[in-house]
Design a protein around this motif. Structure first.
Motif, mmCIF file in Angstrom:
data_model
loop_
_atom_site.group_PDB
_atom_site.id
_atom_site.type_symbol
_atom_site.label_atom_id
_atom_site.label_comp_id
_atom_site.label_asym_id
_atom_site.label_seq_id
_atom_site.Cartn_x
_atom_site.Cartn_y
_atom_site.Cartn_z
ATOM 1 N N LEU A 163 -6.881 6.144 -13.233
ATOM 2 C CA LEU A 163 -6.536 7.171 -14.316
ATOM 3 C C LEU A 163 -8.148 7.448 -15.230
ATOM 4 C CD1 LEU A 163 -2.928 6.608 -15.343
ATOM 5 C CD2 LEU A 163 -3.917 8.870 -14.074
ATOM 6 N N GLY A 164 -8.664 6.729 -15.516
ATOM 7 C CA GLY A 164 -9.668 6.835 -16.267
ATOM 8 C C GLY A 164 -9.109 6.689 -17.751
ATOM 9 N N ARG A 165 -8.021 6.208 -18.012
ATOM 10 C CA ARG A 165 -7.546 5.970 -19.290
ATOM 11 C C ARG A 165 -6.064 5.121 -19.147
ATOM 12 N NH1 ARG A 165 -2.882 8.892 -19.135
ATOM 13 N NH2 ARG A 165 -3.010 10.724 -17.609
ATOM 14 N N MET A 166 -5.629 4.399 -20.134
ATOM 15 C CA MET A 166 -4.555 3.819 -20.051
ATOM 16 C C MET A 166 -3.354 4.525 -19.693
ATOM 17 S SD MET A 166 -3.407 0.516 -19.565
ATOM 18 C CE MET A 166 -4.595 -0.569 -20.484
ATOM 19 N N PRO A 167 -2.458 4.378 -18.821
ATOM 20 C CA PRO A 167 -1.226 5.271 -18.721
ATOM 21 C C PRO A 167 -0.240 5.105 -19.917
ATOM 22 C CG PRO A 167 -1.181 3.165 -17.174
ATOM 23 C CD PRO A 167 -2.420 3.206 -17.764
ATOM 24 N N SER A 168 0.297 6.190 -20.242
ATOM 25 C CA SER A 168 1.380 6.312 -21.374
ATOM 26 C C SER A 168 2.346 5.546 -21.064
ATOM 27 C CB SER A 168 1.651 7.546 -21.683
ATOM 28 O OG SER A 168 2.494 7.945 -20.491
ATOM 29 N N GLU A 169 3.374 5.230 -21.755
ATOM 30 C CA GLU A 169 4.402 4.205 -21.741
ATOM 31 C C GLU A 169 5.520 5.309 -20.423
ATOM 32 O OE1 GLU A 169 8.217 2.386 -23.807
ATOM 33 O OE2 GLU A 169 6.714 2.947 -25.002
ATOM 34 N N ALA A 170 5.534 6.307 -20.593
ATOM 35 C CA ALA A 170 6.361 6.950 -19.692
ATOM 36 C C ALA A 170 5.563 7.122 -18.138
ATOM 37 C CB ALA A 170 6.237 8.640 -20.223
ATOM 38 N N GLU A 171 4.620 7.283 -18.289
ATOM 39 C CA GLU A 171 3.844 7.003 -16.960
ATOM 40 C C GLU A 171 3.751 5.778 -16.360
ATOM 41 O OE1 GLU A 171 -0.043 10.305 -17.267
ATOM 42 O OE2 GLU A 171 -0.120 8.370 -18.266
ATOM 43 N N TRP A 172 3.601 4.849 -17.268
ATOM 44 C CA TRP A 172 4.006 3.449 -16.729
ATOM 45 C C TRP A 172 5.334 3.177 -16.138
ATOM 46 C CZ3 TRP A 172 2.349 -0.797 -14.555
ATOM 47 C CH2 TRP A 172 2.919 -2.014 -14.516
ATOM 48 N N LEU A 173 6.207 3.612 -16.693
ATOM 49 C CA LEU A 173 7.627 3.298 -16.020
ATOM 50 C C LEU A 173 7.714 4.306 -14.926
ATOM 51 C CD1 LEU A 173 9.527 3.607 -19.522
ATOM 52 C CD2 LEU A 173 9.268 1.677 -18.011
ATOM 53 N N ARG A 174 7.199 5.224 -14.497
ATOM 54 C CA ARG A 174 7.449 6.144 -13.559
ATOM 55 C C ARG A 174 6.560 5.478 -12.564
ATOM 56 N NH1 ARG A 174 6.104 10.918 -16.754
ATOM 57 N NH2 ARG A 174 4.084 10.987 -15.481
ATOM 58 N N LEU A 175 5.402 4.894 -12.713
ATOM 59 C CA LEU A 175 4.527 4.306 -11.505
ATOM 60 C C LEU A 175 5.450 3.129 -11.253
ATOM 61 C CD1 LEU A 175 0.952 4.439 -13.678
ATOM 62 C CD2 LEU A 175 1.484 5.091 -11.213
ATOM 63 N N ASP A 176 6.055 2.208 -12.261
ATOM 64 C CA ASP A 176 6.727 0.898 -11.977
ATOM 65 C C ASP A 176 7.803 1.186 -11.124
ATOM 66 O OD1 ASP A 176 6.288 -1.961 -12.025
ATOM 67 O OD2 ASP A 176 7.972 -1.834 -13.423
ATOM 68 N N ASP A 177 8.664 2.457 -11.482
ATOM 69 C CA ASP A 177 9.741 2.359 -10.722
ATOM 70 C C ASP A 177 9.560 3.154 -9.264
ATOM 71 O OD1 ASP A 177 11.479 1.817 -12.910
ATOM 72 O OD2 ASP A 177 11.851 3.778 -13.761
ATOM 73 N N LEU A 198 0.638 -1.304 -0.006
ATOM 74 C CA LEU A 198 0.007 -0.130 -0.008
ATOM 75 C C LEU A 198 0.988 1.263 -0.135
ATOM 76 C CD1 LEU A 198 -2.837 1.280 0.088
ATOM 77 C CD2 LEU A 198 -2.643 1.114 2.572
ATOM 78 N N GLY A 199 1.848 1.371 0.987
ATOM 79 C CA GLY A 199 2.875 2.681 0.761
ATOM 80 C C GLY A 199 3.475 2.742 -0.240
ATOM 81 N N ALA A 200 3.806 1.722 -0.980
ATOM 82 C CA ALA A 200 4.771 1.943 -2.386
ATOM 83 C C ALA A 200 3.633 2.120 -3.285
ATOM 84 C CB ALA A 200 5.247 0.392 -2.812
ATOM 85 N N SER A 201 2.341 1.684 -3.571
ATOM 86 C CA SER A 201 1.459 2.014 -4.337
ATOM 87 C C SER A 201 1.057 3.575 -4.102
ATOM 88 C CB SER A 201 0.096 1.097 -4.103
ATOM 89 O OG SER A 201 0.295 -0.281 -4.422
ATOM 90 N N ASN A 202 0.878 4.056 -2.969
ATOM 91 C CA ASN A 202 0.555 5.467 -2.784
ATOM 92 C C ASN A 202 1.673 6.341 -3.286
ATOM 93 O OD1 ASN A 202 -2.005 5.218 -1.906
ATOM 94 N ND2 ASN A 202 -1.386 5.043 0.266
ATOM 95 N N ALA A 203 2.938 5.764 -3.109
ATOM 96 C CA ALA A 203 4.089 6.462 -3.656
ATOM 97 C C ALA A 203 4.015 6.710 -5.290
ATOM 98 C CB ALA A 203 5.272 5.931 -3.296
ATOM 99 N N ALA A 204 3.577 5.304 -5.842
ATOM 100 C CA ALA A 204 3.682 5.525 -7.322
ATOM 101 C C ALA A 204 2.409 6.372 -7.880
ATOM 102 C CB ALA A 204 3.422 4.069 -7.738
ATOM 103 N N PHE A 205 1.295 6.392 -7.143
ATOM 104 C CA PHE A 205 0.220 6.928 -7.545
ATOM 105 C C PHE A 205 0.466 8.708 -7.548
ATOM 106 C CE2 PHE A 205 -2.939 3.925 -4.999
ATOM 107 C CZ PHE A 205 -2.746 3.005 -6.308
#
Length: 218
Positions: free
Chosen positions: A57-71, A21-28
């Motif tokens: 998000l109400g849409r699919m994250p862009s590739e750049a957003e996905w990388l930021r979220l995942d990292d 949960l903490g990691a997910s909130n950091a990603a969000f």
């Protein structure tokens, strides 16, 4: 042929939901999504993970957003997970299953190179015929990984006498696709309400899961 359990790690044997949960909130925060409570997370979480982010998000994250979220998720998870421990009773259940003459293995979607030292640090490696973590990109589904895991176990394991114990609907879908059974545990990433529609047994403790595994595939 012995009854075999394939254990999930995160949210099942490893009680790490506070870190998740903490990691997910950091990603969000990297894409402007506000923090969630544990209840909100367990009601919303979905695999594959990009679909979870799409819902938020109400849409699919862009590739750049996905990388930021995942990292961001993985960086924060590494920091927080060191404070997490095993689910209550897990070591005793692993020992008991092994002593009863059955076999077990571990399959996680956590990165393989990071998984192995954590499992070893808890002194669990010897309980398993095989320990496999994720290879390749993160965020995907478990079915392909489970098929490879069972193939690697070979003649030691009959899928028809195998039970996957996990905490996510995706665990059950992977098991069913492989011709195996599944039992889902409510102490991890999904609420009971999200698990029950899958149509496999849902339990509130790992002890119940192991007892049921013996009856399902015994």
């Amino acid at each position: 042929m012995r009854t075999h359990i394939v254990w999930d790690w995160n949210g099942t044997l490893f009680h790490d939901m506070e870190a998740v949960l903490g990691a997910s909130n950091a990603a969000f925060a990297t894409v402007g999504i506000g923090p969630m409570t544990m209840q909100e997370y367990r009601e919303q979480y979905e695999i594959p993970i990009p679909r979870f982010y799409q819902r938020l998000l109400g849409r699919m994250p862009s590739e750049a957003e996905w990388l930021r979220l995942d990292d961001a998720f993985h960086d924060r998870y590494v920091e927080l997970s060191v404070a997490c421990g095993l689910t209550d009773g897990a070591p005793q259940l692993l020992s008991g299953w092994q002593q009863a003459g059955h076999s077990q293995s571990l399959l996680s979607m956590y990165e393989h190179a990071k998984l192995l030292p954590v499992v070893e640090a808890f002194g669990l490696t010897s309980h398993f015929l095989r320990v496999d973590g994720r290879s390749g990109p993160s965020g995907g589904q478990k079915a392909e990984h489970l098929a490879r895991h069972l193939a690697a176990l070979g003649e030691h394991v009959d899928p028809a006498r195998t039970v996957l114990i996990g905490d996510a609907a995706d665990d059950a879908l992977a098991a069913l696709a492989a011709g195996a059974h599944a039992v889902l545990y409510t102490g991890g990433s999904h609420s009971r309400e999200k698990l029950e529609p899958v149509g496999v047994p849902v339990v509130d403790s790992l002890a119940e899961a192991v007892e049921l595994a013996g009856r399902l595939a015994g």
